[in-house]
Design a protein around this motif. Structure first.
Motif, PDB file in Angstrom:
ATOM      1  N   ARG A  14      -0.522 -28.893  81.106  1.00  0.00           N
ATOM      2  CA  ARG A  14       0.407 -29.138  80.019  1.00  0.00           C
ATOM      3  C   ARG A  14       0.535 -30.637  79.801  1.00  0.00           C
ATOM      4  NH1 ARG A  14       2.736 -24.332  79.142  1.00  0.00           N
ATOM      5  NH2 ARG A  14       4.419 -25.116  77.889  1.00  0.00           N
ATOM      6  N   LEU A  15       0.563 -31.034  78.565  1.00  0.00           N
ATOM      7  CA  LEU A  15       0.600 -32.452  78.255  1.00  0.00           C
ATOM      8  C   LEU A  15       2.048 -32.926  78.203  1.00  0.00           C
ATOM      9  CD1 LEU A  15      -2.221 -32.530  75.569  1.00  0.00           C
ATOM     10  CD2 LEU A  15      -2.395 -32.840  78.021  1.00  0.00           C
ATOM     11  N   THR A  16       2.642 -33.069  77.039  1.00  0.00           N
ATOM     12  CA  THR A  16       4.029 -33.504  76.927  1.00  0.00           C
ATOM     13  C   THR A  16       4.653 -32.808  75.743  1.00  0.00           C
ATOM     14  OG1 THR A  16       3.475 -35.357  75.482  1.00  0.00           O
ATOM     15  CG2 THR A  16       3.457 -35.800  77.843  1.00  0.00           C
ATOM     16  N   LEU A  17       5.966 -32.798  75.728  1.00  0.00           N
ATOM     17  CA  LEU A  17       6.679 -32.245  74.573  1.00  0.00           C
ATOM     18  C   LEU A  17       6.372 -33.048  73.320  1.00  0.00           C
ATOM     19  CD1 LEU A  17      10.152 -31.547  76.202  1.00  0.00           C
ATOM     20  CD2 LEU A  17       8.451 -29.851  75.535  1.00  0.00           C
ATOM     21  N   GLU A  18       5.988 -34.313  73.515  1.00  0.00           N
ATOM     22  CA  GLU A  18       5.698 -35.181  72.381  1.00  0.00           C
ATOM     23  C   GLU A  18       4.539 -34.639  71.559  1.00  0.00           C
ATOM     24  OE1 GLU A  18       4.618 -39.902  71.645  1.00  0.00           O
ATOM     25  OE2 GLU A  18       4.286 -38.957  73.595  1.00  0.00           O
ATOM     26  N   VAL A  19       3.567 -33.980  72.213  1.00  0.00           N
ATOM     27  CA  VAL A  19       2.405 -33.471  71.501  1.00  0.00           C
ATOM     28  C   VAL A  19       2.830 -32.468  70.439  1.00  0.00           C
ATOM     29  CG1 VAL A  19       0.265 -32.157  71.727  1.00  0.00           C
ATOM     30  CG2 VAL A  19       0.859 -33.872  73.440  1.00  0.00           C
ATOM     31  N   GLY A  20       3.629 -31.475  70.824  1.00  0.00           N
ATOM     32  CA  GLY A  20       4.059 -30.458  69.873  1.00  0.00           C
ATOM     33  C   GLY A  20       4.870 -31.029  68.728  1.00  0.00           C
ATOM     34  N   ARG A  21       5.746 -31.960  69.054  1.00  0.00           N
ATOM     35  CA  ARG A  21       6.565 -32.569  67.994  1.00  0.00           C
ATOM     36  C   ARG A  21       5.698 -33.328  67.001  1.00  0.00           C
ATOM     37  NH1 ARG A  21      10.349 -33.700  72.288  1.00  0.00           N
ATOM     38  NH2 ARG A  21       9.481 -35.781  72.520  1.00  0.00           N
ATOM     39  N   LYS A  22       4.700 -34.038  67.515  1.00  0.00           N
ATOM     40  CA  LYS A  22       3.844 -34.803  66.610  1.00  0.00           C
ATOM     41  C   LYS A  22       2.958 -33.890  65.773  1.00  0.00           C
ATOM     42  CE  LYS A  22       3.807 -39.321  68.746  1.00  0.00           C
ATOM     43  NZ  LYS A  22       2.980 -40.484  69.102  1.00  0.00           N
ATOM     44  N   LEU A  23       2.501 -32.782  66.342  1.00  0.00           N
ATOM     45  CA  LEU A  23       1.726 -31.835  65.551  1.00  0.00           C
ATOM     46  C   LEU A  23       2.573 -31.268  64.420  1.00  0.00           C
ATOM     47  CD1 LEU A  23      -0.248 -29.829  68.266  1.00  0.00           C
ATOM     48  CD2 LEU A  23      -1.119 -31.610  66.761  1.00  0.00           C
ATOM     49  N   ALA A  24       3.821 -30.934  64.723  1.00  0.00           N
ATOM     50  CA  ALA A  24       4.707 -30.392  63.692  1.00  0.00           C
ATOM     51  C   ALA A  24       4.991 -31.424  62.609  1.00  0.00           C
ATOM     52  CB  ALA A  24       6.011 -29.923  64.331  1.00  0.00           C
ATOM     53  N   SER A  25       5.237 -32.671  63.013  1.00  0.00           N
ATOM     54  CA  SER A  25       5.505 -33.704  62.002  1.00  0.00           C
ATOM     55  C   SER A  25       4.248 -33.992  61.185  1.00  0.00           C
ATOM     56  CB  SER A  25       6.009 -34.980  62.673  1.00  0.00           C
ATOM     57  OG  SER A  25       5.006 -35.556  63.491  1.00  0.00           O
ATOM     58  N   GLY A  26       3.071 -33.913  61.830  1.00  0.00           N
ATOM     59  CA  GLY A  26       1.830 -34.100  61.095  1.00  0.00           C
ATOM     60  C   GLY A  26       1.616 -33.022  60.053  1.00  0.00           C
ATOM     61  N   TRP A  27       1.999 -31.783  60.391  1.00  0.00           N
ATOM     62  CA  TRP A  27       1.891 -30.684  59.435  1.00  0.00           C
ATOM     63  C   TRP A  27       2.811 -30.904  58.231  1.00  0.00           C
ATOM     64  CZ3 TRP A  27      -0.749 -26.609  57.821  1.00  0.00           C
ATOM     65  CH2 TRP A  27      -0.105 -25.620  57.071  1.00  0.00           C
ATOM     66  N   VAL A  28       4.054 -31.323  58.493  1.00  0.00           N
ATOM     67  CA  VAL A  28       4.995 -31.577  57.400  1.00  0.00           C
ATOM     68  C   VAL A  28       4.489 -32.729  56.529  1.00  0.00           C
ATOM     69  CG1 VAL A  28       7.344 -32.323  56.854  1.00  0.00           C
ATOM     70  CG2 VAL A  28       6.953 -30.669  58.694  1.00  0.00           C
ATOM     71  N   ARG A  29       3.964 -33.774  57.169  1.00  0.00           N
ATOM     72  CA  ARG A  29       3.437 -34.907  56.414  1.00  0.00           C
ATOM     73  C   ARG A  29       2.229 -34.500  55.574  1.00  0.00           C
ATOM     74  NH1 ARG A  29       2.901 -37.979  60.418  1.00  0.00           N
ATOM     75  NH2 ARG A  29       0.639 -38.164  60.671  1.00  0.00           N
ATOM     76  N   TYR A  30       1.376 -33.655  56.152  1.00  0.00           N
ATOM     77  CA  TYR A  30       0.230 -33.172  55.392  1.00  0.00           C
ATOM     78  C   TYR A  30       0.697 -32.355  54.192  1.00  0.00           C
ATOM     79  CZ  TYR A  30      -3.845 -30.455  54.037  1.00  0.00           C
ATOM     80  OH  TYR A  30      -4.847 -29.869  53.313  1.00  0.00           O
ATOM     81  N   GLY A  31       1.731 -31.513  54.386  1.00  0.00           N
ATOM     82  CA  GLY A  31       2.243 -30.718  53.276  1.00  0.00           C
ATOM     83  C   GLY A  31       2.734 -31.582  52.131  1.00  0.00           C
ATOM     84  N   ALA A  32       3.397 -32.690  52.460  1.00  0.00           N
ATOM     85  CA  ALA A  32       3.874 -33.596  51.415  1.00  0.00           C
ATOM     86  C   ALA A  32       2.699 -34.235  50.666  1.00  0.00           C
ATOM     87  CB  ALA A  32       4.763 -34.674  52.035  1.00  0.00           C
ATOM     88  N   TRP A  33       1.689 -34.673  51.426  1.00  0.00           N
ATOM     89  CA  TRP A  33       0.514 -35.267  50.790  1.00  0.00           C
ATOM     90  C   TRP A  33      -0.221 -34.243  49.928  1.00  0.00           C
ATOM     91  CZ3 TRP A  33      -1.231 -39.951  49.885  1.00  0.00           C
ATOM     92  CH2 TRP A  33      -0.745 -41.027  50.624  1.00  0.00           C
ATOM     93  N   GLU A  34      -0.370 -33.037  50.435  1.00  0.00           N
ATOM     94  CA  GLU A  34      -1.076 -32.011  49.676  1.00  0.00           C
ATOM     95  C   GLU A  34      -0.330 -31.689  48.383  1.00  0.00           C
ATOM     96  OE1 GLU A  34      -2.154 -28.207  48.124  1.00  0.00           O
ATOM     97  OE2 GLU A  34      -0.210 -28.709  49.043  1.00  0.00           O
ATOM     98  N   THR A  35       0.986 -31.650  48.430  1.00  0.00           N
ATOM     99  CA  THR A  35       1.777 -31.399  47.225  1.00  0.00           C
ATOM    100  C   THR A  35       1.560 -32.503  46.202  1.00  0.00           C
ATOM    101  OG1 THR A  35       3.454 -30.197  48.495  1.00  0.00           O
ATOM    102  CG2 THR A  35       4.107 -31.044  46.339  1.00  0.00           C
ATOM    103  N   ALA A  36       1.530 -33.753  46.673  1.00  0.00           N
ATOM    104  CA  ALA A  36       1.311 -34.879  45.757  1.00  0.00           C
ATOM    105  C   ALA A  36      -0.090 -34.811  45.147  1.00  0.00           C
ATOM    106  CB  ALA A  36       1.501 -36.197  46.503  1.00  0.00           C
ATOM    107  N   VAL A  37      -1.091 -34.467  45.954  1.00  0.00           N
ATOM    108  CA  VAL A  37      -2.459 -34.362  45.432  1.00  0.00           C
ATOM    109  C   VAL A  37      -2.547 -33.231  44.416  1.00  0.00           C
ATOM    110  CG1 VAL A  37      -4.848 -33.811  46.044  1.00  0.00           C
ATOM    111  CG2 VAL A  37      -3.524 -35.389  47.468  1.00  0.00           C
ATOM    112  N   ALA A  38      -1.941 -32.072  44.746  1.00  0.00           N
ATOM    113  CA  ALA A  38      -1.969 -30.945  43.812  1.00  0.00           C
ATOM    114  C   ALA A  38      -1.267 -31.287  42.507  1.00  0.00           C
ATOM    115  CB  ALA A  38      -1.329 -29.718  44.471  1.00  0.00           C
ATOM    116  N   ALA A  39      -0.150 -32.016  42.596  1.00  0.00           N
ATOM    117  CA  ALA A  39       0.551 -32.427  41.381  1.00  0.00           C
ATOM    118  C   ALA A  39      -0.331 -33.309  40.507  1.00  0.00           C
ATOM    119  CB  ALA A  39       1.842 -33.160  41.749  1.00  0.00           C
ATOM    120  N   GLY A  40      -1.047 -34.244  41.145  1.00  0.00           N
ATOM    121  CA  GLY A  40      -1.956 -35.090  40.392  1.00  0.00           C
ATOM    122  C   GLY A  40      -3.074 -34.304  39.736  1.00  0.00           C
TER     123      GLY A  40
END
Length: 470
Positions: free
Chosen positions: A117-143
């Motif tokens: 097992r690595l650290t709790l930080e890994v899971g949190r960063k994966l989740a934040s990366g997913w949310v950040r990707y969703g925001a970027w994807e929404t902006a790209v789709a809007a464009g």
């Protein structure tokens, strides 16, 4: 003349239907455009990098699926694997392991249970990366929606008010589609990613591959078996007294360290090691040697039903050690990004193959003592005899660090599996010394142990063996 009062004309119901049809067509077209924009945005939006515990992972979305739930996607060292976790919605996460920043971190791939097992930080960063990707994807789709709508309204020369309404409608529609896909239907995805601590959490463990069966009767008189590469075969040293064609092709020697151990302990030895063997091609699978085909070493080892010791020497060919040394010799330096990335990729792939080998060895029915040999350091502080071959002290330091990373993986894997790892030390007898234990550039098998070096490895193994095996 009396004027007649005119009521609604018969054309008005037809006009209302036509307007309703036009509005429906606009809505249908906007919906199709929004869906197409989302589909294309998922394909072209850059994955978002996150780093934790010495690893860099890029987070994004897998290609859209028509099903309403299913696994995500993990891109691991060139392999595409479905995740063990299942996610709701047609938009599911894609995780790409792109880089291991520290060579020692590769050993994490070999660990199990709490140690993996690595650290709790890994899971949190994966989740934040997913949310950040969703925001970027929404902006790209809007464009992707606004650009064709703006061109269309311009060609139609629509009034400004209608243009704003069309653009706002398209933006609202694509945002709604993304909100449903990312934040409503897939609302549990961030929580699932926060629970990730290791590769096992993502893809689970594959069941150990069954040990293949080999033809021929059991070899009940064999006490020890040697598996692996040219180091265990004894390449470059005195040949066997009555070698077979396969012995010659594998460069097996009477002065290999398994032979030295067999003589010291009066063992009947089955040395299956072969020059050029890797875990995949040689130990667990067949090895092609010109016109000779060596069957899987592990299959032959299974015939030794009474063997109590298994000697293992693997890894150098898996990471292409010989190629790395040659590339280092002809290059201005050895720690450039290209060769470093190549080595780390090979080391990471070896770690996965090595883990599979260890699990297969653990299933051998005779439960032998397994000894995994680490690799000796062939380079001393004095490398003056190698200067003409392009190796300097600085280059030797880089090669030494990579060898240490390989040995760290070998040691960690053996310890995790409950086997014995043996460190080899050629101090005072490395290349350029008065009495080297390593064959030099002009010898038959450069960088391989001499007969004296093989004896030194055998002595180290002898000390590591349990008392009842000596």
């Amino acid at each position: 003349m009396r004027l007649r009062r005119q009521g609604p004309t018969r054309r008005e119901p037809g006009r209302r239907r036509r307007r309703a049809l036009i509005a429906a067509a606009y809505l249908l077209g906007l919906s199709a455009l929004a869906l197409a924009a989302v589909w294309l945005a998922v394909l072209i939006t850059p994955l978002q990098p996150v780093s934790a515990a010495g690893q860099t992972v890029r987070v994004g979305a897998a290609p859209l699926s028509w099903s309403l739930s299913g696994p995500g996607q993990l891109d691991l060292f060139g392999q595409t694997l479905p995740t063990r976790a299942r996610f709701d919605g047609p938009v599911r996460p894609r995780l790409e392991l792109t880089r291991i920043e520290q060579d020692a971190e590769v050993a994490r791939l070999l660990r199990s249970g709490d140690h993996e097992r690595l650290t709790l930080e890994v899971g949190r960063k994966l989740a934040s990366g997913w949310v950040r990707y969703g925001a970027w994807e929404t902006a790209v789709a809007a464009g992707l929606v606004l650009l064709p709508l703006a061109a269309w309204t311009g060609l139609r020369r629509m009034p400004p008010r209608r243009t704003v309404l069309v653009l706002a409608g398209g933006l609202a529609l694509v945002t709604a589609v993304n909100s449903v896909g990312f934040y409503l239907v897939a609302s549990d995805t961030p929580r699932a990613l926060r629970d990730v601590r290791s590769l096992r959490d993502l893809v689970g463990d594959s069941p150990p591959a069954p040990v293949p069966r080999a033809g021929g009767p059991p070899l009940g008189d064999v006490r020890a078996v040697a598996l692996g590469d040219s180091t265990a075969a004894g390449s470059g040293n005195r040949p066997l007294p009555d070698p077979s064609d396969l012995d010659r092709a594998c460069e097996r020697s009477a002065d290999s360290y398994p032979q030295a151990l067999a003589r010291a302990n009066d063992w009947n030895l089955l040395n299956l090691a072969c020059s050029g063997a890797t875990v995949r091609d040689g130990v667990l699978g067949v090895q092609i040697l010109g016109e000779q085909v060596a069957p899987p070493q592990i299959a032959q080892a299974q015939r030794a039903t009474e063997a109590s010791v298994v000697l293992v020497s693997v890894g150098a060919n898996d990471v292409r050690w010989s190629d790395l040394v040659q590339l280092c010799a002809i290059s201005p330096s050895c720690d450039d990004r290209a060769s470093t990335a190549f080595f780390q990729d090979r080391l990471a792939q070896f770690a996965l193959d090595y883990r599979r080998l260890l699990r297969v060895l653990a299933t051998l029915p005779q439960h032998p003592t397994v000894v995994v040999n680490e690799y000796y350091d062939p380079f001393g502080r004095d490398v003056s005899c190698l200067r003409e071959n392009g190796l300097t002290r600085q280059k030797a330091e880089v090669l030494r660090s990579r060898l240490a990373a390989l040995n760290a993986v070998l040691r960690q894997g053996a310890v995790t599996a409950g086997f014995t790892a043996v460190k080899q030390d050629f101090e005072g007898h490395r290349l350029c010394s008065a009495q080297p234990y390593v064959q030099g550039p002009a010898d038959r098998a450069p960088l391989h142990p001499t007969a004296a070096g093989a004896l030194a490895i055998a002595l180290a193994d002898q000390e590591a063996l349990p008392t009842d095996e000596n």
